[in-house]
Write an enzyme that holds these catalytic residues in place. Structure first.
Site, PDB file in Angstrom:
ATOM      1  N   THR A   1       0.872  -1.176   0.000  1.00 46.28           N
ATOM      2  CA  THR A   1       0.000   0.000   0.000  1.00 46.28           C
ATOM      3  C   THR A   1       0.907   1.223   0.000  1.00 46.28           C
ATOM      4  O   THR A   1       2.056   1.139   0.427  1.00 46.28           O
ATOM      5  CB  THR A   1      -0.893   0.030   1.265  1.00 46.28           C
ATOM      6  OG1 THR A   1      -0.020   0.102   2.393  1.00 46.28           O
ATOM      7  CG2 THR A   1      -1.743  -1.201   1.376  1.00 46.28           C
TER       8      THR A   1
ATOM      9  N   GLU B   1      -5.744  -4.304  -0.341  1.00 47.06           N
ATOM     10  CA  GLU B   1      -5.974  -5.420   0.586  1.00 47.06           C
ATOM     11  C   GLU B   1      -7.111  -6.332   0.132  1.00 47.06           C
ATOM     12  O   GLU B   1      -7.326  -7.393   0.706  1.00 47.06           O
ATOM     13  CB  GLU B   1      -6.312  -4.879   1.990  1.00 47.06           C
ATOM     14  CG  GLU B   1      -5.128  -4.305   2.744  1.00 47.06           C
ATOM     15  CD  GLU B   1      -4.890  -2.832   2.466  1.00 47.06           C
ATOM     16  OE1 GLU B   1      -5.352  -2.334   1.417  1.00 47.06           O
ATOM     17  OE2 GLU B   1      -4.242  -2.169   3.288  1.00 47.06           O
TER      18      GLU B   1
ATOM     19  N   LYS C   1     -14.761  16.686  10.668  1.00 50.96           N
ATOM     20  CA  LYS C   1     -15.651  16.651  11.835  1.00 50.96           C
ATOM     21  C   LYS C   1     -15.924  18.073  12.269  1.00 50.96           C
ATOM     22  O   LYS C   1     -15.070  18.759  12.791  1.00 50.96           O
ATOM     23  CB  LYS C   1     -15.019  15.845  12.963  1.00 50.96           C
ATOM     24  CG  LYS C   1     -14.905  14.386  12.580  1.00 50.96           C
ATOM     25  CD  LYS C   1     -14.792  13.464  13.793  1.00 50.96           C
ATOM     26  CE  LYS C   1     -14.792  12.016  13.315  1.00 50.96           C
ATOM     27  NZ  LYS C   1     -13.520  11.349  13.464  1.00 50.96           N
TER      28      LYS C   1
ATOM     29  N   TRP D   1     -20.267  14.724  11.033  1.00 46.99           N
ATOM     30  CA  TRP D   1     -19.343  14.400   9.962  1.00 46.99           C
ATOM     31  C   TRP D   1     -19.773  15.062   8.659  1.00 46.99           C
ATOM     32  O   TRP D   1     -20.944  15.003   8.278  1.00 46.99           O
ATOM     33  CB  TRP D   1     -19.287  12.881   9.737  1.00 46.99           C
ATOM     34  CG  TRP D   1     -18.554  12.159  10.819  1.00 46.99           C
ATOM     35  CD1 TRP D   1     -18.012  12.703  11.940  1.00 46.99           C
ATOM     36  CD2 TRP D   1     -18.291  10.758  10.875  1.00 46.99           C
ATOM     37  NE1 TRP D   1     -17.427  11.734  12.702  1.00 46.99           N
ATOM     38  CE2 TRP D   1     -17.570  10.524  12.068  1.00 46.99           C
ATOM     39  CE3 TRP D   1     -18.570   9.684  10.034  1.00 46.99           C
ATOM     40  CZ2 TRP D   1     -17.140   9.254  12.441  1.00 46.99           C
ATOM     41  CZ3 TRP D   1     -18.145   8.422  10.404  1.00 46.99           C
ATOM     42  CH2 TRP D   1     -17.435   8.208  11.597  1.00 46.99           C
TER      43      TRP D   1
HETATM   44  P1  ADP Z   1      -3.788   3.771  -1.832  1.00 45.72           P
HETATM   45  O1  ADP Z   1      -3.886   3.878  -0.333  1.00 45.72           O
HETATM   46  O2  ADP Z   1      -2.437   3.691  -2.360  1.00 45.72           O
HETATM   47  O3  ADP Z   1      -4.661   4.730  -2.557  1.00 45.72           O
HETATM   48  P2  ADP Z   1      -5.531   1.688  -2.718  1.00 45.72           P
HETATM   49  O4  ADP Z   1      -5.481   1.837  -4.167  1.00 45.72           O
HETATM   50  O5  ADP Z   1      -5.605   0.341  -2.140  1.00 45.72           O
HETATM   51  O6  ADP Z   1      -4.275   2.319  -2.095  1.00 45.72           O
HETATM   52  O7  ADP Z   1      -6.689   2.608  -2.197  1.00 45.72           O
HETATM   53  C1  ADP Z   1      -7.868   2.119  -1.668  1.00 45.72           C
HETATM   54  C2  ADP Z   1      -8.704   3.252  -1.192  1.00 45.72           C
HETATM   55  O8  ADP Z   1      -9.068   4.115  -2.266  1.00 45.72           O
HETATM   56  C3  ADP Z   1     -10.004   2.843  -0.596  1.00 45.72           C
HETATM   57  O9  ADP Z   1      -9.866   2.427   0.729  1.00 45.72           O
HETATM   58  C4  ADP Z   1     -10.837   4.106  -0.737  1.00 45.72           C
HETATM   59  O10 ADP Z   1     -10.550   5.037   0.290  1.00 45.72           O
HETATM   60  C5  ADP Z   1     -10.348   4.679  -2.035  1.00 45.72           C
HETATM   61  N1  ADP Z   1     -11.261   4.310  -3.126  1.00 45.72           N
HETATM   62  C6  ADP Z   1     -11.113   3.337  -4.023  1.00 45.72           C
HETATM   63  N2  ADP Z   1     -12.134   3.329  -4.910  1.00 45.72           N
HETATM   64  C7  ADP Z   1     -12.974   4.317  -4.538  1.00 45.72           C
HETATM   65  C8  ADP Z   1     -14.226   4.817  -5.034  1.00 45.72           C
HETATM   66  N3  ADP Z   1     -14.810   4.316  -6.115  1.00 45.72           N
HETATM   67  N4  ADP Z   1     -14.791   5.849  -4.377  1.00 45.72           N
HETATM   68  C9  ADP Z   1     -14.209   6.383  -3.279  1.00 45.72           C
HETATM   69  N5  ADP Z   1     -13.041   5.970  -2.783  1.00 45.72           N
HETATM   70  C10 ADP Z   1     -12.419   4.952  -3.395  1.00 45.72           C
END
Ligand code: ADP
Length: 526
Positions: free
Chosen positions: A183, A328, A428, A433
């Site tokens: 990540t 993940e 917040k 929120w």
């Molecule tokens: P990084 O932390 O590098 O961005 P990831 O690609 O695994 O790693 O990111 C996952 C995160 O991206 C999710 O937990 C979420 O917060 C955000 N995310 C992914 N797809 C969407 C979506 N369609 N809408 C909103 N948030 C998203």
């Protein structure tokens, strides 16, 4: 009593075996790093992947060894994935857009033994090499003519040449580790997600479903999502598995290059982050063009603004599937399949089979699925991480076996999930929120806005208040009041930002998403 069916471990080599045997002539087209369009097919990819396997085995790479890749989406990178995984080694995809210090940490943490790198990354490799002692050898994903000057390793073509590809391949226990992806470390050190053959195999079956990516052998699939980002959303497995044409864009992801590939290769389906779709849309608008073969796009990785969804659907009749997931989760979580093109799917969708989700409040109590109440989004499934690599003592799961995604969401009674925010981006204000995503969605619909981001800034009375940051389209000008007037009536009154800040360019992180950490640091947010 065990069943009496055949022993068929769920391993990833089977996808490419199937593709070469039953779709061997189906094309794999790359815009190469060297420049020209290169045409290959599954039979060739399969043969060359095995040649690479043989070369790796001869170099002493075996079961469990980590082999890193530093590359864009190309046929050679695809061969590398299968060549590495096919012998039970672990394919560790490195994101070249990460800062060198973070890559150094990741390579050392993973103890990568070998690195396969695109030639354009030679300067980065030169920086990393002295600081990453576990890396015994670097092979450049190119030919002799394009080997970077002073390269500290052979070119891929030379390295795999003259081999038959006859070697021990596949025939692995399905629990064997296959892929490793860190990540991006927006909170703390990067963490390694270690996929198994089985988890990726099952994830592929989920990804192919009609209510997920809906892949078919008649598709021509352009994978814009990089192979170094969250398992390329599973496309490197699912596309060969169905025998679809595979189009790989290399390093050029600008609107003009993407559009050209879409048209010349008859692309029907493509997948990428919203900023890519924004870039393509701006190019299409400017040049007054329209895609002629594209039917569906998958937008994921960050919230897809309604204005963007509408533009593709209404102007071009292209179905936008809004997807949510994370590294993940291998990474597919939910997909929103629009059943009615007049209803833009701003929500992130429903879970396909293989994934389960739940909402909890701060104390871990479950939250009703009423479409209104926010909760921490938790998931479980056959392709969800349970521990991070080399942090095996820490379980990621709660008492019910769920993994907390770090996202905040609502779920409606029909199972439609909508992300409110990342927990750390939620604002917040006065104990309530505010969803930064919702304000961003509303602001970016302003005709002069190219990108919009909202962060919380400290406030004496309310704790935090939203600050809107806007990047205007080239050549446009606007005032803060224009945006505040535009938002009035579109979002709750108390959500209206206290201030609007215009910036030249909103920073994007290593996976093409808006980098709020950088914005907070620059603009004094909390
Ligand atoms: P990084 O932390 O590098 O961005 P990831 O690609 O695994 O790693 O990111 C996952 C995160 O991206 C999710 O937990 C979420 O917060 C955000 N995310 C992914 N797809 C969407 C979506 N369609 N809408 C909103 N948030 C998203």
């Amino acid at each position: 009593m065990p069943g009496l069916m055949q022993d068929w471990p769920l391993t990833l080599d089977r996808f490419l075996e199937h593709a070469q045997r039953w779709h061997g002539a189906r094309e794999v087209v790359t815009r190469s790093i060297e420049g020209p369009i290169v045409r290959s097919d599954y039979a060739t990819i399969h043969r060359r992947a095995r040649q690479l396997s043989q070369a790796l085995l001869e170099a002493g790479i075996g079961y469990e060894d980590r082999v890193a890749t530093l590359g864009f989406n190309t046929a050679r990178h695809l061969e590398a994935w299968y060549g590495i995984m096919g012998i039970g080694a672990v394919c560790h995809t490195l994101n070249p857009r990460l800062p060198a210090a973070q890559l150094e940490y990741i390579v050392n943490h993973a103890a990568d033994r070998l690195l396969l790198a695109d030639p354009c990354f030679a300067p980065l490799v030169a920086q990393l090499r002295p600081r990453c002692p576990s890396v015994e050898r670097v092979v450049y994903l190119t030919d002799a003519a394009h080997l970077p000057a002073g390269a500290d390793g052979p070119d891929y073509e030379d390295w795999i040449a003259g081999r038959s590809g006859e070697c021990r391949w596949g025939d692995l226990p399905e629990e064997t580790a296959a892929g490793l992806c860190y990540t991006s470390g927006t909170t703390g050190d990067p963490k390694g997600v270690l996929y198994s053959h089985r988890s990726n195999y099952l994830h592929t079956l989920t990804a192919m479903l009609p209510d997920a990516l809906n892949l078919s052998s008649s598709d021509s699939v352009l994978a814009i999502v990089p192979m170094f980002h969250a398992n390329a959303w599973g496309l490197a497995f699912a596309v060969p598995a169905v025998g679809a044409k595979f189009v790989l864009p290399g390093a050029r992801l600008d609107g003009a290059s993407i559009f050209e590939l879409m048209e010349t290769e008859g692309v029907t389906l493509s997948a990428g982050v919203p900023t890519v779709w924004q870039g393509l849309l701006q190019y299409l608008d400017k040049e007054k063009l329209r895609p002629t073969t594209l039917k569906r796009i998958v937008s994921g990785g960050a919230a897809c603004p309604e204005a963007l969804l509408r533009a593709y659907q209404e102007k071009f009749g292209i179905e936008v599937r809004h997807a949510w997931g994370m590294t993940e989760m291998s990474p597919l979580g939910t997909v929103n399949v629009p059943r009615d093109l007049t209803m833009p799917p701003v929500a992130q969708g429903r879970v396909p089979f293989g994934i389960d989700m739940a909402l909890a409040d701060d104390e871990g109590r479950s939250v009703p699925h009423d479409g209104r109440t926010f909760g921490h989004l938790k998931v479980r499934g056959c392709a969800v991480a349970r521990r991070y690599f080399r942090r095996e003592q820490e379980s990621l799961l709660d008492a019910d076996g769920y993994f907390d995604t770090g996202d905040v969401a609502t779920i409606d009674p029909g199972g439609m999930m909508q992300i409110t925010d990342r927990a750390k981006d939620v604002i917040k204000s006065g104990g309530e929120w505010i969803s930064s995503i919702e304000i961003e969605n509303a602001a970016v619909a302003h005709p002069k806005a190219a990108l919009a981001a909202v962060i919380g800034v400290p406030h004496v009375k309310w704790g935090e208040r939203p600050l809107l940051i806007v990047q205007l389209k080239p050549g446009e000008s606007a005032t803060a009041q224009d945006f505040l007037d535009f938002l009035a009536g579109r979002i709750a009154r108390w959500w209206i930002p206290d201030a609007v800040q215009f910036v030249e360019a909103i920073p994007l992180g290593a996976t093409g998403k808006i980098d709020k950490k950088q914005l907070r640091a620059a603009l004094g947010g909390g």
